[in-house]
Design a protein around this motif. Sequence first.
Motif, mmCIF file in Angstrom:
data_model
loop_
_atom_site.group_PDB
_atom_site.id
_atom_site.type_symbol
_atom_site.label_atom_id
_atom_site.label_comp_id
_atom_site.label_asym_id
_atom_site.label_seq_id
_atom_site.Cartn_x
_atom_site.Cartn_y
_atom_site.Cartn_z
ATOM 1 N N GLU A 1 0.829 -1.211 0.000
ATOM 2 C CA GLU A 1 0.000 0.000 0.000
ATOM 3 C C GLU A 1 0.864 1.263 0.000
ATOM 4 N N PHE A 2 0.585 2.179 -0.939
ATOM 5 C CA PHE A 2 1.290 3.467 -0.993
ATOM 6 C C PHE A 2 0.745 4.383 0.104
ATOM 7 N N VAL A 3 1.657 5.073 0.816
ATOM 8 C CA VAL A 3 1.248 5.954 1.905
ATOM 9 C C VAL A 3 1.357 7.422 1.500
ATOM 10 N N THR A 4 2.596 7.847 1.131
ATOM 11 C CA THR A 4 2.807 9.258 0.826
ATOM 12 C C THR A 4 4.152 9.432 0.144
ATOM 13 N N ASP A 5 4.321 10.572 -0.498
ATOM 14 C CA ASP A 5 5.648 10.955 -0.977
ATOM 15 C C ASP A 5 6.469 11.449 0.204
ATOM 16 N N CYS A 6 7.763 11.172 0.185
ATOM 17 C CA CYS A 6 8.613 11.637 1.274
ATOM 18 C C CYS A 6 10.027 11.834 0.741
ATOM 19 N N SER A 7 10.883 12.426 1.565
ATOM 20 C CA SER A 7 12.299 12.560 1.186
ATOM 21 C C SER A 7 13.097 11.492 1.923
ATOM 22 N N ASP A 8 14.303 11.238 1.440
ATOM 23 C CA ASP A 8 15.102 10.169 2.037
ATOM 24 C C ASP A 8 15.742 10.559 3.356
ATOM 25 N N ILE A 9 15.447 11.790 3.850
ATOM 26 C CA ILE A 9 15.966 12.175 5.164
ATOM 27 C C ILE A 9 14.834 12.392 6.167
ATOM 28 N N ASP A 10 13.615 12.030 5.775
ATOM 29 C CA ASP A 10 12.464 12.219 6.662
ATOM 30 C C ASP A 10 12.436 11.188 7.782
ATOM 31 N N ASP A 11 11.702 11.550 8.853
ATOM 32 C CA ASP A 11 11.337 10.598 9.900
ATOM 33 C C ASP A 11 9.882 10.186 9.684
#
Length: 880
Positions: A512-522
């Motif tokens: 299941e896809f949740v959201t777009d994020c960056s590779d430094i996110d928590d």
Amino acid sequence: MDLDNQDNLPLNGEEQPKEQLIRVTGMYKDWFLDYASYVILERAVPAVEDGFKPVHRRIMHSMKDLDDGRYNKVANIVGHTMQYHPHGDASIGDAMVQIGQKDLLIDAQGNWGNILTGDRAAAPRYIEARLSKFALEVLFNPKLTEWQLSYDGRKKEPVNLPVRFPLLLAQGAEGIAVGLSTRILPHNFMELIDASIKHLKGKSFKLFPDFPTAGEADVTDYNDGMRGGRVRIRAKISQYDKNTLAITEIPYGTTTTTLIESILKANDKGKIKIKKIEDNTAENVEILIYLPPNISPDKTIDALYAFTTCENSISPLGCVIIDNKPVFLGVTEILKRSTDHTLSLLKQDLEIRLDEFEEQWHFASLERIFIENRIYRDIEEQETWEGVIKAIDEGLKPHIGHLKRAITEEDIVRLTEIRIKRISKFDIDKAQQKIEALEEEIAKVKHHLDHLVDYAVSYFERLKKEYGAGKERKTDLRLFDDIEASKVAMRNTKLYVNRNEGFIGTSLKKDEFVTDCSDIDDIIVFTGDGKMMVTKVDAKTFVGKDIIHVAVFKKKDKRTIYNLVYRDGKNGSSYIKRFAVTSITRDREYDVTQGKKDSKILYFSANPNGEAEVVTVYLRQVGSIKKLRFEVDFADMLIKGRNVKGNIVTKYAVKKIELKEEGVSTLKPRRIWFDDSVKRLNVDERGELLGEFKGEDRLLIITQNGVAKTIKPELTTRFDDEIIVLEKWVPKKPISAIYWEAEKEKYYVKRFLIENPDKDELFIGDHEKSFLELVSTDYIPQAELVFTKARGKDQRANEVVNLEEFISVKGIKALGNQLTTEKLKQINLLDPVPYEPEVVPTEELEVKDEETVESNTPNLAEGEIRKSSQGESQTKLFDE
């Protein structure tokens, strides 16, 4: 057997030779020390007296040797310098180009490279140079120079040039030696002179760097240029249009080429998102960055500072040579030493000039006595040289009482060398005028020596006047806001979740896809058994089975409120609570229930702006329960800490809980401030309070070029110096403006409302010479008109205009009414007329405050929800 000496036992009847340890000392030790000393003193570190490294000093000396007012080929200067500098022509040529690019000591002609683009200079045979007028004035004076033999003993070169200016701080210096380095940053020409004058007058001063590439600098931690200091430098980035950014100045130490490479690299890594980039740099920097649609320019600017060389940090280190030793000094001490050295050189120069003038006066007086009293005739009868000398000496004695020193034989010899033609044409009046002129010069020099500090001050002021044109500060000094990389990173990857198995990550593309994020996110995760965890984005991470909520976690986020109902243990009561998650330890598991075995979350919602919904609770049919369904409003609950137990919903078994009605925010409006020093909004009470903002509220912005617009108060928004009005927008409050309409050459008044909140509106004429005179957002503003006195007429009295009475509110594109037919000298904005706007009562929700409660909240009756008891302490959570 002697085991200690078994290595030396005979082998095949022969004794083995003993091993000897030979220590490498002596010449190797001395050679390295000599090498280190040579690199420090003769290559890498500048002298404090003149601010030059040896190669630069020798280049300047060679240019003075060759100076005839015309340009010389750089190749010729390099070759001449090799008589003094025992190194290759390439190193000399590169050092000369570095001096020339600083545009202070060398008058350059031809292609000397470009510090902005990093382009190299043309070959030395193609470019020319000569000393600048400034260099000729402040660098050289053979009478003040101490000389030494060059490396081969054939020439003489200066130990130090008699520099009468803080040149080291003006040009800066960098060098890496053996065991130490130096990095002295360049400073502003005018500010150095001002600081020198202040030091001479006994006043304190502060110096900060000024870079030839301009840009912006935060010198908060400069530490006077000493070890441990730091200067943050940034490119100047502005919004060119809606989807274009323009870089017009770059940080010191970078070039447009390296800057563009870092931007493209950040784009490739997904840190920023750009469509294309153009480098239009010529004489001035112009890098255009085109953004894709729906990408925030303000956020992209922050990302450029966070992930590219648009922001750098420089650590200065002031190391200089004093008495043939490296010494670490701050820029304040360097300037003081340089100024004191200049004062000493000026004094020596005056003393030399005084001696020269006095010698000239002495001989002019002797010459007059010799000719006027016809003493030259006394030598006609002398047959020997000794007789001639004695005759002249005897003839002078009656007339030398006013002389300032005794007559020497050398003086008499000079008198005998005067030609007959000069004696025959001698004019007593002209001779007396020359003597008087010399006496005036002597008096002037003595006055300067008696008032040496004033003389030095006037010297620096003259340098500033003659050479200061075009040397104004280039680098803007300002405070930088700290940019959190996680807040500005582009969402360059996608987050997926496998709820049943308990995995989250960027590699679970089948789940299941949740959201777009960056590779430094928590990422924050809640599971059905009441566990909560925050973890770093990764390809695949196990966080616990039965995941009910996954989202990007924002640190210190007080406005995202979690609403939940949970069952305490296997057969325990159900509780309701509301809380925010502001700080955690990454990868640590937290309980949002009381931690009992078989606890379960029955209802959960995450609300980005503190919304409080209404839910319906359905109970199981057990025993004699009569009321199997009731409603619960989360708005009745206070926002508390994450660890509180919460309030009882029911002690009976819950069948299900359903959402009945979406909620609205129960948080207080955010109080927002504007910090003018960093040109940013904040909620930390820094700067000017702009007001309290709810979700739909906007900011009104009016710029000096006559543009009005409104924006949402995002904390990432950047503001420039053109803004003259920044306040909370009141849609029904008119804006009043007086502007000069260039086409009609008249002042006009207009009052208008913002018609399109999402559009930038120009409300003055679009002629390039039209300009905004003043603007007001008061309900009833007043302006004072000061008229120009007409020729032959009395001065017309000032007139006060009530703008609300002068013109009614019209469209933003309306021309307005002409202000006056008379010529105006000045227009002043006065205090407005007092006005009380009508207050329309509105029904508002009760604002909830966070409340700290005991974990053993008392049970409530079935279906009842009430606030905590009066004995519990209460603390506010959202003051902003």
